[in-house]
Design an enzyme around this catalytic site. Structure first.
Site, PDB file in Angstrom:
ATOM      1  CE  LYS B  78      -4.005   1.784   2.606  1.00  0.00           C
ATOM      2  NZ  LYS B  78      -4.894   1.529   3.769  1.00  0.00           N
ATOM      3  CB  SER B 153      -8.262   3.289   2.794  1.00  0.00           C
ATOM      4  OG  SER B 153      -7.414   2.592   3.678  1.00  0.00           O
ATOM      5  CB  SER B 177      -8.603   0.264   5.482  1.00  0.00           C
ATOM      6  OG  SER B 177      -9.302   1.463   5.523  1.00  0.00           O
TER       7      SER B 177
END
Lengths: 100, 485
Positions: B78, B153, B177
């Site tokens: 990420k 996310s 997330s």
């Protein structure tokens, strides 16, 4: 909604943000809704409940203060939007002395 | 079958028998990323040169006798994790040109295991969002329907694994997330116990809730990646001093007699019938595996989202104070004073959702309101945690849907923060209580979109959770839907 507009006006200064007039209208409405939503918590009597700031039973983690290799100053300072080899460059912090 | 669709176990055997090289696999991964990223936008940065160099280095040195299962495995990370030499933009204009000068814990762990970092994956700005629509640069698409969001996310990390651009990836989970995008993209996503994985080098959103974890296409791969990142790290003072067990060892144990808790507060009218059908089928699968279903109660569930949004925004407002346009990141060039520099750099650098959360968070911490909001939130957090402590006296794991919805269309929820926040209803309590949770695919809804099943375990119960998930996966039929890329 005027309350939440006041909140946004006050808090933007604390948070060092500048919210544009259009954003302010939208934010005030949304933040008003969010704050109303979180007021739900007042349904609960929590006078005898201890707050949880952290989930683990870990406290006061310390270590020996011994020097270890670190990222070089050069590599850190080159990330800055404006710097010379040693210092970050920012606009003047202290106003120039003006003679009366 | 392409090399990037294989499992870690399969690649490990191919490497061991010298039937394929790391370079072959890395090249296949690069090819797949470069062919599909235009449609998906899952990757924000692809490190072609360094990945190939790393692959050649691994091949030249040869596979060690005691190689980690993660050796030679292409991984996506990420965009909020610091890996030396890689951008970490957090999906924000304020960090657009930031390249990490150091390896955070994830960089260290992946290199130690001999994994190959393929690049960074797009996300909601500063991990604030449930759709990746809060990204300052692109829209990440769901690989099963390009008109729909991948969740968030960590949507880029989920889409990258679902579309076989990489074998596994890393995400971070503050209120769901990892689990929610895993559910939307039909993959496995695990949020570990708070403190199990070091947060050193993870750009902080809400420090008491954030936790890094794996995305994978099967439970065993998630276990292998978790193994390589779990464990104590001196550089994170909130990391747990604990030696993790061998997570893949007990996967194959049968789960006869385990007690699966069904929180009555979760199974209300709010869940669409097609999602509920999948969950009911999952319950039956567990019964057939010999598990016992028990009803449990988590009475403070209805307060979890409000609590979460007080605590998470408060912590975010403090964490994001560091972005000032001085030491790194975006800077306004016209400011005449230092204060103006701060204000203009922050106002121009942060996107709307981030500003909204900083404003909310600053307010709940501000003088005169702290007790009414922040302290109250911390107290309700105690109640939420106590609910779970009680529940785990009756149940070994808890079963819930991961999300009350499947992948939604772009723009569907973006102007209504509360509705977006409510889609985290089944995941946030787990973060508040610091527990491990895993989402795994359990079927499709009426629109042929993946539905996620969440299993929640007691603190440090990852092995038990993975074991139950593995047994479920073994007998659960494949989703039977096709990727659009």
């Amino acid at each position: 909604m005027s309350d939440s507009k006041q909140i946004v006006n006050h808090v933007e200064k604390l948070a060092l943000l500048e919210i544009s007039p259009e954003e302010k209208d939208r934010f005030s409405e949304q933040i008003g809704k969010i704050l109303k939503f979180v007021e739900k918590l007042n349904e609960l009597d929590t006078t005898k409940i201890k707050p949880t700031s952290h989930i683990l039973p870990v406290q006061n983690v310390t270590r020996r203060d011994s020097p270890v290799p670190s990222i070089s100053r050069e590599n850190v300072i080159k990330l800055a939007p404006e710097a010379n080899n040693e210092f970050y460059i920012v606009p003047p912090v202290i106003q120039e002395f003006q003679e009366a | 079958m392409s090399l990037t669709s294989k499992t870690i176990q399969e690649l490990h055997s191919l490497y061991r028998s010298k039937k394929t090289s790391v370079q072959d696999v890395v090249e296949a991964s690069l090819k797949r990323i470069e062919e599909t990223n235009y449609h998906l936008n899952s990757f924000s940065h692809i490190c072609r040169e360094s990945a190939l160099a790393e692959a050649k280095k691994l091949d030249a040195a040869g596979m060690p006798e005691n190689a980690s299962m993660m050796w030679g495995i292409p991984v996506g990370v990420k965009d909020n994790m610091c890996i030396k030499g890689l951008p970490a933009t957090c999906g924000s204009k304020i960090l657009k040109n930031y390249i990490s000068p150091y390896d955070g814990a994830m960089g260290v762990c992946l290199k130690k295991a001999g994994s190959v970092v393929m690049g960074s994956c797009h996300m909601d700005e500063f991990a604030m969002g449930s759709s990746c629509e809060n990204n300052a640069f692109v829209k990440v698409k769901n690989p099963y329907d390009l008109e729909r969001v991948p969740g968030g996310s960590s949507g880029g990390s989920a889409a990258a694994v679902a579309s076989s651009q990489v074998i596994v990836s890393l995400g971070s989970d503050t209120g769901g997330s990892i689990r929610q995008p895993a559910s939307f993209c039909g993959v496995v996503g695990l949020k570990p116990t708070y403190g199990l994985v070091s947060r050193f080098g993870l750009v902080a959103f809400a420090s008491s809730l954030d936790q890094i974890g794996p995305f994978a296409r099967c439970v065993e791969d998630a276990a292998f990646l978790l193994q390589s990142i779990a464990g104590h790290d001196k550089k994170d003072s909130t990391s747990y001093d604990y030696t993790p067990p061998d997570y893949s060892k007990d996967l194959k144990n049968d789960i006869k007699g385990i007690k699966i808790g069904l929180p009555k507060e979760y199974f209300t009218d709010g869940i669409p019938a097609d999602i509920l059908t999948c969950i009911d089928k999952a319950k039956k699968v567990f019964c057939d595996l010999g598990a016992e279903l028990v009803e449990i109660s988590l009475p403070h569930t209805q307060y979890a989202i409000a609590t979460y949004y007080i605590l998470a925004t408060a912590e975010a407002s403090a964490n994001l104070a560091r972005f000032d346009g001085v030491r790194y990141g975006y800077r306004n060039k016209e400011a005449a004073t230092l204060k103006e520099l701060y204000i203009r750099s922050r106002s121009e650098g942060f996107g709307p959702e981030v500003k909204r959360r900083i404003i909310t968070g600053t307010f709940v911490l501000s003088s005169g309101y702290y007790d009414a909001y922040y302290l109250k939130g911390q107290k309700v957090r105690t109640l939420v945690k106590q609910d779970f402590d009680q529940a785990f006296r009756k149940a070994d794991v808890i079963l819930t849907p991961t999300s009350p919805c499947t992948a939604f269309q772009f723009g569907e929820k973006i102007d209504d923060p509360i509705s977006m926040y409510l889609s985290d209803i089944f995941t946030v309590s787990v973060n508040l209580a610091g527990l491990p949770g895993i989402s795994l695919p359990c079927g499709t809804d009426d629109k042929k979109l993946p539905v996620g099943l969440q299993l929640i375990g007691p603190s440090l119960g990852e092995a038990r959770l993975l074991n139950a998930a593995y047994q479920f996966e073994k007998v659960c039929p494949p989703l039977g839907i096709e990727l659009k890329v």
